[in-house]
Design an enzyme around this catalytic site. Sequence first.
Site, PDB file in Angstrom:
ATOM      1  N   SER A 141     -50.494  11.008 -17.243  1.00 57.79           N
ATOM      2  CA  SER A 141     -48.950  10.735 -17.097  1.00 57.79           C
ATOM      3  C   SER A 141     -48.559   9.977 -18.200  1.00 57.79           C
ATOM      4  O   SER A 141     -48.935   9.515 -19.016  1.00 57.79           O
ATOM      5  CB  SER A 141     -49.003   9.772 -15.953  1.00 57.79           C
ATOM      6  OG  SER A 141     -47.768   9.209 -15.708  1.00 57.79           O
ATOM      7  N   TYR A 154     -51.407   2.172 -10.856  1.00 57.54           N
ATOM      8  CA  TYR A 154     -51.191   3.803 -11.305  1.00 57.54           C
ATOM      9  C   TYR A 154     -51.468   3.499 -12.880  1.00 57.54           C
ATOM     10  O   TYR A 154     -52.367   4.266 -13.417  1.00 57.54           O
ATOM     11  CB  TYR A 154     -49.766   4.077 -11.038  1.00 57.54           C
ATOM     12  CG  TYR A 154     -49.724   5.684 -11.405  1.00 57.54           C
ATOM     13  CD1 TYR A 154     -50.600   6.684 -10.813  1.00 57.54           C
ATOM     14  CD2 TYR A 154     -48.926   5.960 -12.185  1.00 57.54           C
ATOM     15  CE1 TYR A 154     -50.200   7.988 -11.025  1.00 57.54           C
ATOM     16  CE2 TYR A 154     -48.672   7.170 -12.685  1.00 57.54           C
ATOM     17  CZ  TYR A 154     -49.286   8.328 -12.129  1.00 57.54           C
ATOM     18  OH  TYR A 154     -48.880   9.738 -12.347  1.00 57.54           O
TER      19      TYR A 154
HETATM   20  N1  LIG Z   1     -45.244  14.881 -10.449  1.00 52.89           N
HETATM   21  C1  LIG Z   1     -45.028  14.091 -11.333  1.00 52.89           C
HETATM   22  O1  LIG Z   1     -44.003  13.819 -11.721  1.00 52.89           O
HETATM   23  C2  LIG Z   1     -46.116  13.653 -12.178  1.00 52.89           C
HETATM   24  C3  LIG Z   1     -46.048  13.054 -13.288  1.00 52.89           C
HETATM   25  C4  LIG Z   1     -47.194  12.535 -13.915  1.00 52.89           C
HETATM   26  C5  LIG Z   1     -48.286  12.704 -13.461  1.00 52.89           C
HETATM   27  N2  LIG Z   1     -48.627  13.326 -12.271  1.00 52.89           N
HETATM   28  C6  LIG Z   1     -49.819  13.524 -11.855  1.00 52.89           C
HETATM   29  O2  LIG Z   1     -50.121  14.619 -11.664  1.00 52.89           O
HETATM   30  C7  LIG Z   1     -51.142  14.817 -10.464  1.00 52.89           C
HETATM   31  C8  LIG Z   1     -50.729  15.555  -9.478  1.00 52.89           C
HETATM   32  O3  LIG Z   1     -49.547  15.053  -8.911  1.00 52.89           O
HETATM   33  P1  LIG Z   1     -48.329  15.796  -7.892  1.00 52.89           P
HETATM   34  O4  LIG Z   1     -46.934  15.437  -8.305  1.00 52.89           O
HETATM   35  O5  LIG Z   1     -48.658  17.369  -7.957  1.00 52.89           O
HETATM   36  O6  LIG Z   1     -48.659  14.920  -6.770  1.00 52.89           O
HETATM   37  P2  LIG Z   1     -48.803  15.654  -5.121  1.00 52.89           P
HETATM   38  O7  LIG Z   1     -48.730  14.364  -4.117  1.00 52.89           O
HETATM   39  O8  LIG Z   1     -47.649  16.578  -4.891  1.00 52.89           O
HETATM   40  O9  LIG Z   1     -50.061  16.299  -5.064  1.00 52.89           O
HETATM   41  C9  LIG Z   1     -51.309  15.293  -5.350  1.00 52.89           C
HETATM   42  C10 LIG Z   1     -52.460  15.881  -4.319  1.00 52.89           C
HETATM   43  O10 LIG Z   1     -53.590  15.011  -4.686  1.00 52.89           O
HETATM   44  C11 LIG Z   1     -54.009  14.787  -3.555  1.00 52.89           C
HETATM   45  N3  LIG Z   1     -54.917  13.641  -3.412  1.00 52.89           N
HETATM   46  C12 LIG Z   1     -54.568  12.412  -3.181  1.00 52.89           C
HETATM   47  N4  LIG Z   1     -55.376  11.694  -2.949  1.00 52.89           N
HETATM   48  C13 LIG Z   1     -56.474  12.417  -2.963  1.00 52.89           C
HETATM   49  C14 LIG Z   1     -58.126  12.150  -2.868  1.00 52.89           C
HETATM   50  N5  LIG Z   1     -58.495  10.840  -2.912  1.00 52.89           N
HETATM   51  N6  LIG Z   1     -58.699  13.188  -2.949  1.00 52.89           N
HETATM   52  C15 LIG Z   1     -58.179  14.573  -3.054  1.00 52.89           C
HETATM   53  N7  LIG Z   1     -57.105  14.731  -3.370  1.00 52.89           N
HETATM   54  C16 LIG Z   1     -56.236  13.762  -3.186  1.00 52.89           C
HETATM   55  C17 LIG Z   1     -52.917  14.868  -2.569  1.00 52.89           C
HETATM   56  O11 LIG Z   1     -53.292  15.142  -0.951  1.00 52.89           O
HETATM   57  C18 LIG Z   1     -52.145  15.998  -2.871  1.00 52.89           C
HETATM   58  O12 LIG Z   1     -52.541  17.197  -2.588  1.00 52.89           O
HETATM   59  C19 LIG Z   1     -51.535  13.393  -9.949  1.00 52.89           C
HETATM   60  O13 LIG Z   1     -52.662  12.975 -10.761  1.00 52.89           O
HETATM   61  C20 LIG Z   1     -50.399  12.557 -10.243  1.00 52.89           C
HETATM   62  O14 LIG Z   1     -50.562  11.382 -11.016  1.00 52.89           O
HETATM   63  C21 LIG Z   1     -47.459  13.760 -11.698  1.00 52.89           C
END
Ligand SMILES: NC(=O)c1ccc[n+]([C@@H]2O[C@H](COP(=O)([O-])OP(=O)(O)OC[C@H]3O[C@@H](n4cnc5c(N)ncnc54)[C@H](O)[C@@H]3O)[C@@H](O)[C@H]2O)c1
Length: 273
Positions: A141, A154
Site C-alpha cells: 500500500s 495496517y
Molecule cells: N483498494 C485500495 O484502495 C487499496 C489500496 C492499497 C492497498 N490495497 C490492498 O490491496 C489488497 C486488496 O484490497 P481490496 O481493496 O481489493 O480489498 P477487498 O476488501 O475488496 O478484497 C480483499 C479480499 O481479501 C479477502 N480476505 C480478507 N481477509 C482474508 C483472509 N484472512 N484470508 C483470505 N482472504 C481474505 C477478503 O474477503 C476480500 O475478498 C489488500 O491487501 C489491500 O490492503 C488496497
Amino acid sequence: MRLKNKVAIITGSGAGIGQCIAEVFAREGARVVCSSRRAVNGQPVADAIRVAGGEAIFVQCDVSREEDVKNLVDRTLESYGRIDVLVNNAGVNFVKPFEEVHPSDWDRVIGTDLRGTYLCSWYSIPQMLRQKSGSIINITSVHTLASLPGATPYDAAKWGVVGLTKSMAVEYASRGIRVNALSPGLIDTQIWSDIKAAAPDLDECIRYWQSNIPMGRVGKPEEIAQVAVFLASDESSYVTGTNLLADGGMTSQLISQASFESRNLEGSSRDKK
Ligand SMILES: NC(=O)c1ccc[n+]([C@@H]2O[C@H](COP(=O)([O-])OP(=O)(O)OC[C@H]3O[C@@H](n4cnc5c(N)ncnc54)[C@H](O)[C@@H]3O)[C@@H](O)[C@H]2O)c1
C-alpha cells in the site's frame, strides 16, 4: 499472451483487486488458482474465468490459518504441478484511533496482512526452489511510504511485508525467485465504498480525495492488475526487492490539501459477513 501457461496463486481473489488480478492473469494465459476465505465469493470468480475460456480452479483459504495455506499449495501442486507466481493479495484494514485498537484487532490485521503473506510464501518457496524460478508479488500500500491517522495495525503489517519482501528478495535472488511489493494508492474497491459510506458529506469526501491525488481520480483495479502482470511476467526478469507504486502520484506530492475527518471504519462490509 504475457503469462502463457504460468501457474499463479492469487489470495483474496473473491473480490476487488484480487478478483481483477485473477481475471487479467487468466486473459494473459495463466492457469489461475483463485482462493478466498469463503467459497461463495471465490468459486464464482474461477467459474467465470472458465466460462470465458480461461483455466482456473478455486481453493478455499483463510491466509491466517496455516492448515488452509498448506492445503492451498497442496491443491495447486495436485492440479498443476508447479507454482510460477504467488500474489499475496488478501488483506484487511480498518480506521480507528490507536487507543481503541484492541489486541484482537491487532492480531486480525497482522495475522492476515503480514502472517498470511509469510505463510503463503513459506509454503510456496520449496516448490519454487525445485523449479529454480518463481515470482512473488506482495500487495502492500501507499501506507508503506507515509501514513494516515487511525491506521496503526495496517501500517505496521504493510511495512512488515515490505521488509519481508526485501529480505526474501536478497535471499533468493541467486536462485531464480523474484520477490516484489506492489503498492496501490486509493483504488475503487470495497474500501473506497466504505470510505464514502463513512463520510459525513459525500461530495466533500470525493473532492477531498480527488484533490489529494495528482491524477485527480481514484484508480481502477485493472490498473493494479496490469502492474501485477508485469511483475509476474518475464518482462520484469531483472526486478526484485522493489516496492512498486501505482498511486496516481499520491505519494510524490509534498503538501496535501486540508484535512478531512472520517468516522471510524471497522473493515469492509464483506469481511463482516
Ligand atoms: N483498494 C485500495 O484502495 C487499496 C489500496 C492499497 C492497498 N490495497 C490492498 O490491496 C489488497 C486488496 O484490497 P481490496 O481493496 O481489493 O480489498 P477487498 O476488501 O475488496 O478484497 C480483499 C479480499 O481479501 C479477502 N480476505 C480478507 N481477509 C482474508 C483472509 N484472512 N484470508 C483470505 N482472504 C481474505 C477478503 O474477503 C476480500 O475478498 C489488500 O491487501 C489491500 O490492503 C488496497
